[in-house]
Design a protein around this motif. Structure first.
Motif: not given
Ligand code: DOR
Ligand code: ZN
Length: 352
Positions: A23, A25, A49, A114-115, A144, A226-227, A255, A257, A259, A271-272
């Motif tokens: 990710h 961003r 995403n 998820t996010t 996913h 995280c997810l 992955d 991710a 934040h 999550a991330g």
């Molecule tokens: O933990 C996660 N963060 N899992 C995801 O599937 C998306 C990701 C995010 O975009 O932050």
């Protein structure tokens, strides 16, 4: 942490790796994080995403340009773009994006998994014509793999997805290339092992290092969240076995991710896990602990391109057995980010 076997080497040189799930961003966060991925990896599969999501060829091409703009001119990093599938995804648009070289793959987020997945797919039946076209094109579907219904326990959502969605999908479209993304369970590894060569999986560093206890160690630990969420220890061990097995079905996908720290350390933390700054070092320590450094190159640099039908990278990267301390925080622009392994020691560093 596990002990490294005594006879493992102190340096290892591998073909330059790629990250098959990241990710990056947009805007200030893109500016802050892109270089961490571009420094370690030649190419990366970039998740779509964003808000709004990347659902057509033109927006993916524009996003690719924005990624390249924030990198140093001498960077040779190639972003590989993906299309975010929605209930109204169009097979012709998908074919156009793939055949013009803009889309490398399409991403299935079950709606609200998820996010930024609110625009995801509510029922896989809605996108069957698109998936049929992708099968014809040889275009990979990135999944996913979690069901979203609130009556399924969060720790069971990946296993339930296999039973409720994936088995049927593979049965219905047996030639479709599928990457089961960021697998977290022994069930997922068993499914991938038992499926045909068109079914593969990515594995993140965090799911090789931590089990679900990490989220609750001495208090709530948002930076371990995280997810899909980390599972029990037996699942972590199954993932380590799969990643280091030498099977061509498994490859590197961080992955990563990011934040902002305040968005993680909140009453409803995002999550991330931001693992891009030390991703390769993190994987190397796992392969070393498993006595499988000879399998790192396949996982990081060979299996992914082979699955996607892309050439292997020509350059190399050397890792050396030197202890490094991962910083507690990384300040990138105005953003404060907490990296995976913050404050911990890792036994490998990238040479040069
Ligand atoms: O933990 C996660 N963060 N899992 C995801 O599937 C998306 C990701 C995010 O975009 O932050
Ligand atoms: Zn992801």
């Amino acid at each position: 942490m596990n002990q490294a076997p005594n006879d493992s080497p102190d340096t290892i040189t591998i073909r330059q790796p790629d990250d098959w799930h990241v990710h990056l961003r947009d805007g200030d966060m893109l500016q802050a994080v892109a270089a961490f991925t571009a420094r370690q990896f030649a190419r990366a599969i970039v998740m779509p995403n964003l808000s709004p999501p990347v659902t057509d060829t033109a927006s993916a091409a524009a996003y690719r340009d924005r990624i390249l703009e924030v990198l140093e001119p001498e960077s040779r990093f190639t972003p590989l773009m993906t299309c975010y599938l929605t209930d109204t995804a169009d097979a012709d648009e998908m074919a156009k994006g793939f055949e013009s070289g803009v889309f490398t793959a399409a991403k299935l987020y079950p709606a609200n998994a998820t996010t930024n997945s609110a625009h995801g797919v509510t029922d896989i039946a809605n996108i069957m014509p698109v998936l049929e076209r992708m099968q014809e094109l040889g275009m990979p579907l990135l999944v996913h793999g979690e069901v979203t219904s609130s009556d399924v326990d969060i720790f069971d959502r990946e296993a339930a997805f296999i039973d409720q969605v994936l088995i049927k999908l593979v049965d219905r479209l047996p030639e479709l290339k599928v990457v089961f993304e960021h697998i977290t369970t022994a069930d997922a590894a068993a499914f991938v092992d038992g499926a045909g060569p068109n079914i593969a999986a990515t594995i993140t560093p965090q799911h090789l290092h931590i089990n679900r206890n990490a989220m609750f160690q001495g208090g709530l630990r948002p930076h371990a969240y995280c997810l899909p969420v980390a599972k029990r220890e037996r699942h972590r061990l199954a993932l380590r076995k799969a990643a280091t097995s030498g099977s061509a079905k498994y490859f590197l996908g961080t992955d990563s991710a990011p934040h902002e720290m305040h968005a993680k350390e909140s009453a409803c933390g995002c999550a991330g896990i931001f693992n891009a700054p030390f991703a390769l070092e993190s994987y190397a320590s796992v392969f070393d602990e498993e006595g499988a450094l000879d399998k790192l190159e396949g996982f990081a640099s060979v299996n992914g391109p082979n699955f996607y039908g892309l050439p292997l990278n020509e350059g190399t990267v050397t890792l050396e057995r030197v202890n490094i301390i991962v910083p507690d925080q990384i300040e990138a622009g105005a953003a404060k980010l907490v990296p995976f392994h913050a404050g911990e020691e890792l036994g490998w560093r990238i040479a040069g």
